[in-house]
Write a protein that holds these residues in place. Sequence first.
Motif, PDB file in Angstrom:
ATOM      1  N   PRO A 212      -6.395 -11.998 -25.490  1.00  0.00           N
ATOM      2  CA  PRO A 212      -6.803 -10.595 -24.769  1.00  0.00           C
ATOM      3  C   PRO A 212      -6.228 -10.574 -23.235  1.00  0.00           C
ATOM      4  O   PRO A 212      -6.424 -11.739 -22.444  1.00  0.00           O
ATOM      5  CB  PRO A 212      -8.356 -10.513 -24.685  1.00  0.00           C
ATOM      6  N   VAL A 213      -5.471  -9.928 -22.838  1.00  0.00           N
ATOM      7  CA  VAL A 213      -4.845  -9.650 -21.630  1.00  0.00           C
ATOM      8  C   VAL A 213      -5.411  -8.261 -20.901  1.00  0.00           C
ATOM      9  O   VAL A 213      -5.398  -7.198 -21.509  1.00  0.00           O
ATOM     10  CB  VAL A 213      -3.227  -9.617 -21.734  1.00  0.00           C
ATOM     11  N   LEU A 214      -5.720  -8.489 -19.644  1.00  0.00           N
ATOM     12  CA  LEU A 214      -5.979  -7.191 -18.935  1.00  0.00           C
ATOM     13  C   LEU A 214      -4.600  -7.052 -18.064  1.00  0.00           C
ATOM     14  O   LEU A 214      -4.474  -7.915 -17.219  1.00  0.00           O
ATOM     15  CB  LEU A 214      -7.146  -7.175 -18.090  1.00  0.00           C
ATOM     16  N   VAL A 215      -3.966  -5.783 -18.108  1.00  0.00           N
ATOM     17  CA  VAL A 215      -2.746  -5.377 -17.416  1.00  0.00           C
ATOM     18  C   VAL A 215      -3.221  -4.433 -16.286  1.00  0.00           C
ATOM     19  O   VAL A 215      -3.903  -3.312 -16.611  1.00  0.00           O
ATOM     20  CB  VAL A 215      -1.856  -4.931 -18.077  1.00  0.00           C
ATOM     21  N   ALA A 216      -3.137  -4.889 -14.893  1.00  0.00           N
ATOM     22  CA  ALA A 216      -3.521  -3.722 -14.014  1.00  0.00           C
ATOM     23  C   ALA A 216      -2.506  -3.681 -12.901  1.00  0.00           C
ATOM     24  O   ALA A 216      -1.597  -4.476 -12.467  1.00  0.00           O
ATOM     25  CB  ALA A 216      -4.835  -4.455 -13.330  1.00  0.00           C
ATOM     26  N   ASN A 217      -2.536  -2.614 -12.434  1.00  0.00           N
ATOM     27  CA  ASN A 217      -1.547  -2.112 -11.129  1.00  0.00           C
ATOM     28  C   ASN A 217      -1.908  -1.038 -10.283  1.00  0.00           C
ATOM     29  O   ASN A 217      -2.990  -0.167 -10.920  1.00  0.00           O
ATOM     30  CB  ASN A 217      -0.144  -1.889 -11.554  1.00  0.00           C
TER      31      ASN A 217
ATOM     32  N   TYR B  11      -4.848   1.874 -10.924  1.00  0.00           N
ATOM     33  CA  TYR B  11      -5.599   2.239  -9.867  1.00  0.00           C
ATOM     34  C   TYR B  11      -5.032   3.567  -9.116  1.00  0.00           C
ATOM     35  O   TYR B  11      -3.845   3.487  -8.785  1.00  0.00           O
ATOM     36  CB  TYR B  11      -6.057   1.221  -9.009  1.00  0.00           C
ATOM     37  N   PRO B  12      -5.716   4.782  -8.615  1.00  0.00           N
ATOM     38  CA  PRO B  12      -5.122   5.689  -8.018  1.00  0.00           C
ATOM     39  C   PRO B  12      -4.626   5.455  -6.699  1.00  0.00           C
ATOM     40  O   PRO B  12      -5.308   4.582  -5.928  1.00  0.00           O
ATOM     41  CB  PRO B  12      -6.351   6.829  -8.259  1.00  0.00           C
ATOM     42  N   ASP B  13      -3.742   6.170  -6.175  1.00  0.00           N
ATOM     43  CA  ASP B  13      -3.077   6.125  -4.688  1.00  0.00           C
ATOM     44  C   ASP B  13      -2.972   4.962  -4.114  1.00  0.00           C
ATOM     45  O   ASP B  13      -3.631   4.504  -3.105  1.00  0.00           O
ATOM     46  CB  ASP B  13      -4.203   7.187  -4.093  1.00  0.00           C
ATOM     47  N   SER B  14      -2.608   3.975  -4.938  1.00  0.00           N
ATOM     48  CA  SER B  14      -2.396   2.404  -4.321  1.00  0.00           C
ATOM     49  C   SER B  14      -1.134   1.761  -5.170  1.00  0.00           C
ATOM     50  O   SER B  14      -0.455   2.408  -5.902  1.00  0.00           O
ATOM     51  CB  SER B  14      -3.681   1.726  -5.201  1.00  0.00           C
ATOM     52  N   GLY B  15      -0.947   0.640  -4.477  1.00  0.00           N
ATOM     53  CA  GLY B  15       0.523   0.185  -4.670  1.00  0.00           C
ATOM     54  C   GLY B  15       0.325  -1.337  -5.309  1.00  0.00           C
ATOM     55  O   GLY B  15      -0.650  -1.672  -5.939  1.00  0.00           O
ATOM     56  N   HIS B  16       1.266  -2.199  -4.735  1.00  0.00           N
ATOM     57  CA  HIS B  16       1.261  -3.626  -5.120  1.00  0.00           C
ATOM     58  C   HIS B  16      -0.179  -4.347  -4.972  1.00  0.00           C
ATOM     59  O   HIS B  16      -0.532  -5.112  -5.650  1.00  0.00           O
ATOM     60  CB  HIS B  16       2.425  -4.242  -4.550  1.00  0.00           C
ATOM     61  N   GLY B  17      -0.771  -3.800  -3.715  1.00  0.00           N
ATOM     62  CA  GLY B  17      -1.869  -4.530  -3.404  1.00  0.00           C
ATOM     63  C   GLY B  17      -3.091  -3.812  -3.948  1.00  0.00           C
ATOM     64  O   GLY B  17      -4.426  -3.968  -3.050  1.00  0.00           O
TER      65      GLY B  17
ATOM     66  N   PHE C 259       0.735  -1.123  -0.155  1.00  0.00           N
ATOM     67  CA  PHE C 259      -0.003  -0.124  -0.020  1.00  0.00           C
ATOM     68  C   PHE C 259       0.759   1.275   0.006  1.00  0.00           C
ATOM     69  O   PHE C 259       2.167   1.072   0.310  1.00  0.00           O
ATOM     70  CB  PHE C 259      -0.948  -0.065   1.474  1.00  0.00           C
ATOM     71  N   THR C 260       0.310   2.421  -0.368  1.00  0.00           N
ATOM     72  CA  THR C 260       1.135   3.667  -0.086  1.00  0.00           C
ATOM     73  C   THR C 260       0.971   4.246   1.255  1.00  0.00           C
ATOM     74  O   THR C 260       0.519   3.594   2.098  1.00  0.00           O
ATOM     75  CB  THR C 260       0.428   4.638  -1.343  1.00  0.00           C
ATOM     76  N   SER C 261       1.577   5.239   1.291  1.00  0.00           N
ATOM     77  CA  SER C 261       1.868   5.928   2.385  1.00  0.00           C
ATOM     78  C   SER C 261       0.359   6.894   3.089  1.00  0.00           C
ATOM     79  O   SER C 261       0.580   7.487   4.153  1.00  0.00           O
ATOM     80  CB  SER C 261       2.948   6.919   2.598  1.00  0.00           C
ATOM     81  N   SER C 262      -0.354   7.105   2.130  1.00  0.00           N
ATOM     82  CA  SER C 262      -1.416   7.982   2.266  1.00  0.00           C
ATOM     83  C   SER C 262      -2.187   7.144   3.321  1.00  0.00           C
ATOM     84  O   SER C 262      -2.410   6.039   3.543  1.00  0.00           O
ATOM     85  CB  SER C 262      -2.567   8.269   1.027  1.00  0.00           C
ATOM     86  N   LYS C 263      -3.205   8.181   4.125  1.00  0.00           N
ATOM     87  CA  LYS C 263      -3.952   7.569   5.244  1.00  0.00           C
ATOM     88  C   LYS C 263      -5.123   6.778   4.333  1.00  0.00           C
ATOM     89  O   LYS C 263      -5.393   5.847   5.126  1.00  0.00           O
ATOM     90  CB  LYS C 263      -4.867   8.782   5.592  1.00  0.00           C
ATOM     91  N   ARG C 264      -5.658   7.057   3.414  1.00  0.00           N
ATOM     92  CA  ARG C 264      -6.678   6.205   2.808  1.00  0.00           C
ATOM     93  C   ARG C 264      -6.294   4.787   2.210  1.00  0.00           C
ATOM     94  O   ARG C 264      -6.748   3.814   2.585  1.00  0.00           O
ATOM     95  CB  ARG C 264      -7.168   6.808   1.552  1.00  0.00           C
ATOM     96  N   SER C 265      -5.016   4.855   1.787  1.00  0.00           N
ATOM     97  CA  SER C 265      -4.435   3.504   1.377  1.00  0.00           C
ATOM     98  C   SER C 265      -3.969   2.769   2.828  1.00  0.00           C
ATOM     99  O   SER C 265      -4.181   1.560   2.777  1.00  0.00           O
ATOM    100  CB  SER C 265      -3.221   3.598   0.512  1.00  0.00           C
ATOM    101  N   ARG C 266      -3.429   3.097   3.495  1.00  0.00           N
ATOM    102  CA  ARG C 266      -3.065   2.686   4.846  1.00  0.00           C
ATOM    103  C   ARG C 266      -4.385   2.087   5.487  1.00  0.00           C
ATOM    104  O   ARG C 266      -4.262   0.859   6.060  1.00  0.00           O
ATOM    105  CB  ARG C 266      -2.086   3.612   5.656  1.00  0.00           C
ATOM    106  N   SER C 267      -5.279   2.729   5.527  1.00  0.00           N
ATOM    107  CA  SER C 267      -6.588   2.461   5.995  1.00  0.00           C
ATOM    108  C   SER C 267      -7.046   1.211   5.247  1.00  0.00           C
ATOM    109  O   SER C 267      -7.755   0.317   5.893  1.00  0.00           O
ATOM    110  CB  SER C 267      -7.681   3.492   6.013  1.00  0.00           C
ATOM    111  N   ALA C 268      -7.141   1.186   3.945  1.00  0.00           N
ATOM    112  CA  ALA C 268      -7.466  -0.041   3.286  1.00  0.00           C
ATOM    113  C   ALA C 268      -6.916  -1.151   3.573  1.00  0.00           C
ATOM    114  O   ALA C 268      -6.994  -2.346   3.380  1.00  0.00           O
ATOM    115  CB  ALA C 268      -7.513   0.389   1.781  1.00  0.00           C
ATOM    116  N   GLY C 269      -5.245  -0.939   3.751  1.00  0.00           N
ATOM    117  CA  GLY C 269      -4.460  -2.170   4.022  1.00  0.00           C
ATOM    118  C   GLY C 269      -4.708  -2.593   5.463  1.00  0.00           C
ATOM    119  O   GLY C 269      -4.654  -4.112   5.647  1.00  0.00           O
ATOM    120  N   GLU C 270      -5.060  -1.908   6.423  1.00  0.00           N
ATOM    121  CA  GLU C 270      -5.608  -2.228   7.778  1.00  0.00           C
ATOM    122  C   GLU C 270      -6.693  -3.145   7.495  1.00  0.00           C
ATOM    123  O   GLU C 270      -6.780  -4.106   8.192  1.00  0.00           O
ATOM    124  CB  GLU C 270      -5.730  -1.367   8.670  1.00  0.00           C
ATOM    125  N   ALA C 271      -7.558  -2.734   6.693  1.00  0.00           N
ATOM    126  CA  ALA C 271      -8.819  -3.686   6.611  1.00  0.00           C
ATOM    127  C   ALA C 271      -8.512  -4.892   5.983  1.00  0.00           C
ATOM    128  O   ALA C 271      -9.277  -6.125   6.423  1.00  0.00           O
ATOM    129  CB  ALA C 271      -9.781  -2.695   5.831  1.00  0.00           C
TER     130      ALA C 271
END
Length: 306
Positions: free
Chosen positions: A250-255, A282-288, A191-203
Motif C-alpha cells: 500500500p502506498v500513500l502518494v501526497a503533494n 493539499y490545497p494552496d501548497s507546494g513542495h513543502g 510554498f506558494t505565493s499566497s499570503k497563507r502559504s508564505r505565512s506557513a513557510g515563515e512559521a
Amino acid sequence: MELAPALLANRRKPSSSAGDIPQGAIMSTSITHETATTKFAEADGVHYAYRRFGGPSDAPLVFCHRFRGTMDDWDPATINGFARERDVILFDNAGVGLSTGVVPNNARGMADHLIAFLGALGVSEVDLLGFSMGGYVAQFAVLKSPHLFRRIILAGTGPGGGERYVPGGPDIRPIASRPILGLEEQLLLFFTSSKRSRSAGEAYWKRLKSRVGEIEPPVSQDGIKAQLQALVAWGEGDSAYNHLAEIKQPVLVANGSNDVMVPTINSFTMAQLLPNAQLIIYPDSGHGFLFQYPDLFVDHAVRFLG
C-alpha cells in the motif's frame, strides 16, 4: 551495529559500540525532534547518523530526506506529530550531515545505503516515508528489498523519467543549488505565493531553528554535486518509472497543489502506475505541503499507516 553518539567536531571518528536497539523497542515520547540524541550505526565501513524516538508501533517509520536535506531540516511539527503515534527513525544517508562515506551520484546507490542502514539496525520490517529525492530512494529500495517494507508514503516526489514524466522548470534547479538557502529561497521552492502559504513557510522556518541538541553540518559542495547528478539521472530514465507496477505494498502518494520542484502532475501519474496507491493533494501548497499542513498531513499519514 549501533554506535554511541559522536561529538560534532569528531564526526569522522564515531565512538565504540553500545549494542543494538531491539526491533519494536518502546521509545520515550518525552524525547522530541528538538532534543533527540544522534547515534550511529555502522555497515560496510560507513557510520550512519540517526535519531530514534517516539511511541511504540507495529513497525518503525523511517524517513528518507530531500536534496540537501539533513535530519535537522525535517519540520519539528511534522516529526513530533508522528512521534506521538509512532516509533520514528530519522537518518542521514552516506556522506550527508554527520554520516561518513561518500554521497552516491545516483538514487540506486542511495537506496543501497538505506538498506545497509536498516540491516545495521537489525530491523526486519519498517514503514517508509520518502520526501522529494528521498522518494526516489524509497522506490528503488522497495523494488530491491520488498520484504523490508510494509507501507510506503511518497511525498512531493515523482516516478522519474518516462513517457508521462514532467520535470521542474529550468529556473528552479539553479535556485535550489545556491550555496546558501535562506528564507526567500525556502519560500519560493517549498510554498506558494499566497499570503497563507508564505505565512506557513515563515512559521516553518522559525521551527527549524528550535533544535537544542547537536546541529548538523550542511551537505558539502561535493555532496550537492553528486545529488544533482542523481536528480538528472532520475529525470533521464535511471528511475523506477517502468517498474512501479511491481510495488505491491500500500502506498500513500501526497503533494501540494502547486509543486514547482517536482510538478504535482507527477503525483497523479505515480498514483496511477502504482497498483495499490491512494492520492492526497493539499490545497494552496507546494513542495513543502507537509510543513504547511503538519497536523493534517500527520493525521492522514497515521490513518494510512494504521
